[in-house]
Design a protein around this motif. Structure first.
Motif, mmCIF file in Angstrom:
data_model
loop_
_atom_site.group_PDB
_atom_site.id
_atom_site.type_symbol
_atom_site.label_atom_id
_atom_site.label_comp_id
_atom_site.label_asym_id
_atom_site.label_seq_id
_atom_site.Cartn_x
_atom_site.Cartn_y
_atom_site.Cartn_z
ATOM 1 N N LYS A 1 0.870 -1.103 -0.002
ATOM 2 C CA LYS A 1 -0.190 -0.017 -0.078
ATOM 3 C C LYS A 1 0.827 1.127 0.099
ATOM 4 O O LYS A 1 1.800 1.559 0.780
ATOM 5 C CB LYS A 1 -1.005 -0.094 1.168
ATOM 6 N N ILE A 2 0.587 2.230 -0.841
ATOM 7 C CA ILE A 2 1.117 3.519 -0.875
ATOM 8 C C ILE A 2 0.244 4.832 -0.483
ATOM 9 O O ILE A 2 0.929 5.830 -0.271
ATOM 10 C CB ILE A 2 1.984 3.811 -2.188
ATOM 11 N N ALA B 1 -4.335 2.273 -3.531
ATOM 12 C CA ALA B 1 -3.306 2.316 -4.360
ATOM 13 C C ALA B 1 -1.845 1.751 -3.939
ATOM 14 O O ALA B 1 -1.704 1.690 -2.728
ATOM 15 C CB ALA B 1 -2.755 3.830 -4.825
ATOM 16 N N TYR B 2 -1.389 0.821 -4.684
ATOM 17 C CA TYR B 2 -0.243 -0.117 -4.229
ATOM 18 C C TYR B 2 0.890 -0.160 -5.099
ATOM 19 O O TYR B 2 0.731 0.071 -6.513
ATOM 20 C CB TYR B 2 -0.947 -1.627 -4.260
ATOM 21 N N ALA B 3 2.076 -0.329 -4.755
ATOM 22 C CA ALA B 3 3.261 -0.537 -5.588
ATOM 23 C C ALA B 3 3.458 -2.161 -5.906
ATOM 24 O O ALA B 3 3.180 -2.909 -4.551
ATOM 25 C CB ALA B 3 4.436 -0.024 -4.699
ATOM 26 N N LYS C 1 7.929 -3.512 -12.237
ATOM 27 C CA LYS C 1 7.616 -3.020 -11.048
ATOM 28 C C LYS C 1 6.693 -1.883 -11.625
ATOM 29 O O LYS C 1 6.944 -1.311 -12.737
ATOM 30 C CB LYS C 1 8.879 -2.355 -10.356
ATOM 31 N N GLY C 2 5.530 -1.527 -10.819
ATOM 32 C CA GLY C 2 4.775 -0.466 -11.293
ATOM 33 C C GLY C 2 3.722 -0.186 -10.043
ATOM 34 O O GLY C 2 3.604 -0.565 -8.946
ATOM 35 N N ASN C 3 2.664 0.225 -10.498
ATOM 36 C CA ASN C 3 1.417 0.595 -9.653
ATOM 37 C C ASN C 3 0.164 -0.163 -9.896
ATOM 38 O O ASN C 3 -0.011 -0.039 -11.146
ATOM 39 C CB ASN C 3 1.362 2.011 -9.461
ATOM 40 N N LYS D 1 -4.012 0.493 -9.026
ATOM 41 C CA LYS D 1 -5.000 1.488 -8.227
ATOM 42 C C LYS D 1 -6.340 0.908 -8.367
ATOM 43 O O LYS D 1 -6.657 0.590 -9.646
ATOM 44 C CB LYS D 1 -4.812 2.786 -8.737
ATOM 45 N N GLY E 1 3.505 -0.573 -15.385
ATOM 46 C CA GLY E 1 4.537 -1.385 -14.919
ATOM 47 C C GLY E 1 5.423 -1.091 -16.142
ATOM 48 O O GLY E 1 5.253 -1.132 -17.177
#
Length: 154
Positions: free
Chosen positions: A38-39, A43-45, A60-62, A64, A80
């Motif tokens: 969770k960022i 929304a999460y990394a 690597k990405g996001n 939501k 990503g």
């Protein structure tokens, strides 16, 4: 590229919605997902290992969750980057109660670039459908009520 389909889960719409919006469940169900942290709210990394054909790598990405209307709809937004290129996409999930089960209708669009884009749209679309199938199979397992019994039924 577009992907869509339907899948039935034998659980209530409320339970299915709770599962597909739970980051820990998503981490376990998304094929190749190594982490989902969770960022901010919804929304999460993410770190994901994926590939098509001979082109594989770590992205690597996001991730939501947007347009949330429990228990009927939400949108998943993903982007990503990694060695094989980039991926960006959205997916809409609509849940419909159906005789004690839940019908999930999903429709999304995805863009890919870099080395992975050179594989060809047909192979990428096939890989995306396979990942969707694996996701829903894992989600079905998450939705089954726990019996408290081990594999031998004890």
């Amino acid at each position: 590229m577009k992907i869509d389909g339907t899948h039935e889960i034998k659980a209530s719409r409320e339970r299915v919605y709770a599962l597909i919006t739970d980051p820990e469940v998503l981490r376990r169900c998304i094929p190749g997902c190594e982490s989902l942290e969770k960022i901010e709210e919804n929304a999460y990394a993410a770190t994901l290992k994926a590939g098509v054909g001979m082109v594989k790598g770590t992205f690597k990405g996001n991730v939501k969750l947007a347009e949330m209307r429990p228990p009927e709809h939400y949108r998943l937004e993903v982007d990503g980057k990694g060695g094989p290129g980039f991926v960006k996409g959205t997916g809409d999930f609509d849940l419909e109660e159906q005789d004690g089960a839940t019908l999930i209708r999903y429709a999304g669009e995805m863009q890919v670039g870099g080395t992975i884009a050179g594989i060809g749209q047909r192979m990428i679309q096939g890989a995306a459908k396979m990942m969707a199938s694996r996701f829903f199979t894992a989600l079905e397992a998450e939705a089954k009520p726990s019996t408290g019994l081990d594999a031998r039924g004890i």
